[in-house]
Design a protein around this motif. Structure first.
Motif, PDB file in Angstrom:
ATOM      1  N   LYS A   1      75.643   4.915  48.925  1.00 51.18           N
ATOM      2  CA  LYS A   1      75.938   5.759  47.764  1.00 51.18           C
ATOM      3  C   LYS A   1      76.850   6.934  48.113  1.00 51.18           C
ATOM      4  O   LYS A   1      77.553   7.448  47.250  1.00 51.18           O
ATOM      5  CB  LYS A   1      74.644   6.295  47.145  1.00 51.18           C
ATOM      6  CG  LYS A   1      73.706   5.230  46.616  1.00 51.18           C
ATOM      7  CD  LYS A   1      74.317   4.459  45.470  1.00 51.18           C
ATOM      8  CE  LYS A   1      73.346   3.429  44.924  1.00 51.18           C
ATOM      9  NZ  LYS A   1      73.933   2.626  43.822  1.00 51.18           N
TER      10      LYS A   1
ATOM     11  N   MET B   1      72.638  14.153  43.509  1.00 52.47           N
ATOM     12  CA  MET B   1      72.524  13.206  42.406  1.00 52.47           C
ATOM     13  C   MET B   1      71.934  13.859  41.157  1.00 52.47           C
ATOM     14  O   MET B   1      71.171  14.820  41.246  1.00 52.47           O
ATOM     15  CB  MET B   1      71.626  12.029  42.800  1.00 52.47           C
ATOM     16  CG  MET B   1      72.192  11.137  43.877  1.00 52.47           C
ATOM     17  SD  MET B   1      71.068   9.744  44.208  1.00 52.47           S
ATOM     18  CE  MET B   1      72.088   8.774  45.317  1.00 52.47           C
TER      19      MET B   1
ATOM     20  N   GLN C   1      70.463   9.346  38.311  1.00 54.46           N
ATOM     21  CA  GLN C   1      70.882   8.612  39.508  1.00 54.46           C
ATOM     22  C   GLN C   1      69.746   8.498  40.512  1.00 54.46           C
ATOM     23  O   GLN C   1      69.533   7.436  41.107  1.00 54.46           O
ATOM     24  CB  GLN C   1      72.071   9.325  40.165  1.00 54.46           C
ATOM     25  CG  GLN C   1      73.380   9.225  39.411  1.00 54.46           C
ATOM     26  CD  GLN C   1      74.459  10.079  40.056  1.00 54.46           C
ATOM     27  OE1 GLN C   1      74.278  11.268  40.288  1.00 54.46           O
ATOM     28  NE2 GLN C   1      75.590   9.472  40.358  1.00 54.46           N
TER      29      GLN C   1
END
Length: 200
Positions: free
Chosen positions: A164, A171, A175
């Motif tokens: 990621k 995030m 997410q």
């Protein structure tokens, strides 16, 4: 014991961690539970040697003491180069989040292999010592060299999720839920929880 014979509309999150409680409030919102944090000052001894054992201890204790269905999470960070530490002692690794992060980064100084994973064990229990559901979710990643991001809590700023390129702290909540350990664990729990609610 069936949900019908208890206060099934109310669910107590067996945690005193505000960040963790907030995550579960979001997870449980579609199921229309009244979600409560465990009573202030309630202390539960976590003497299990696995995340699953600690989650079960907490869920059963909180369910018994409150009279409501209780959902407990025991989660932590396991670093390969440290033999799986801090593991079940993640929250007790140091006195606060900043000190825990500093201690872990110090322990990894000079170590190139920084693979790690977060694990989350969930247990749903009813009063009278009854376990309803148990699941576990895992998120793999690496420990960064420096903290990044200002969201989340705990070790989030130094855990970069595999493939990621972002730490949990970088995030959004959406997410993190999609790829995080608690989100993965809850995705396993949710359909079973829905079945229980529908069968009330």
């Amino acid at each position: 014991m069936s949900l019908k014979s208890c206060h099934y509309q109310t669910l107590v999150v067996a945690s005193s961690n505000p960040g963790k409680v907030e995550e579960f409030v979001d997870f449980l919102a579609p199921l229309q539970f009244q979600v409560l944090a465990q009573p202030e000052g309630m202390q539960i001894e976590e003497h299990g040697i696995t995340f699953a054992e600690n989650a079960r201890l907490k869920a059963l204790e909180v369910a018994t003491r409150t009279g409501y269905m209780a959902l407990a999470d025991d989660s932590g960070l396991c670093v390969d180069a440290l033999g799986g530490e801090p593991g079940v002692y993640s929250s007790r690794y140091a006195s606060n989040d900043q000190q825990r992060i500093e201690k872990l980064l110090t322990a990894l100084e000079g170590i190139r292999e920084r693979s790690a994973h977060f694990s989350s064990a969930l247990c749903l229990a009813m009063p009278q010592n009854e376990v309803l559901l148990e699941v576990e979710g895992i998120c793999r990643g690496v420990i960064t060299n420096v903290p990044r991001g200002d969201h989340g809590f705990g070790y989030d700023p130094i855990f970069e999720v595999l493939d990621k390129g972002l730490t949990f702290a970088e995030m959004s909540s959406e997410q993190k839920r999609a790829c995080g350990h608690r989100g993965k664990a809850f995705s396993l729990l949710e359909p079973k929880l829905k079945q229980l609610v529908m069968a009330k």
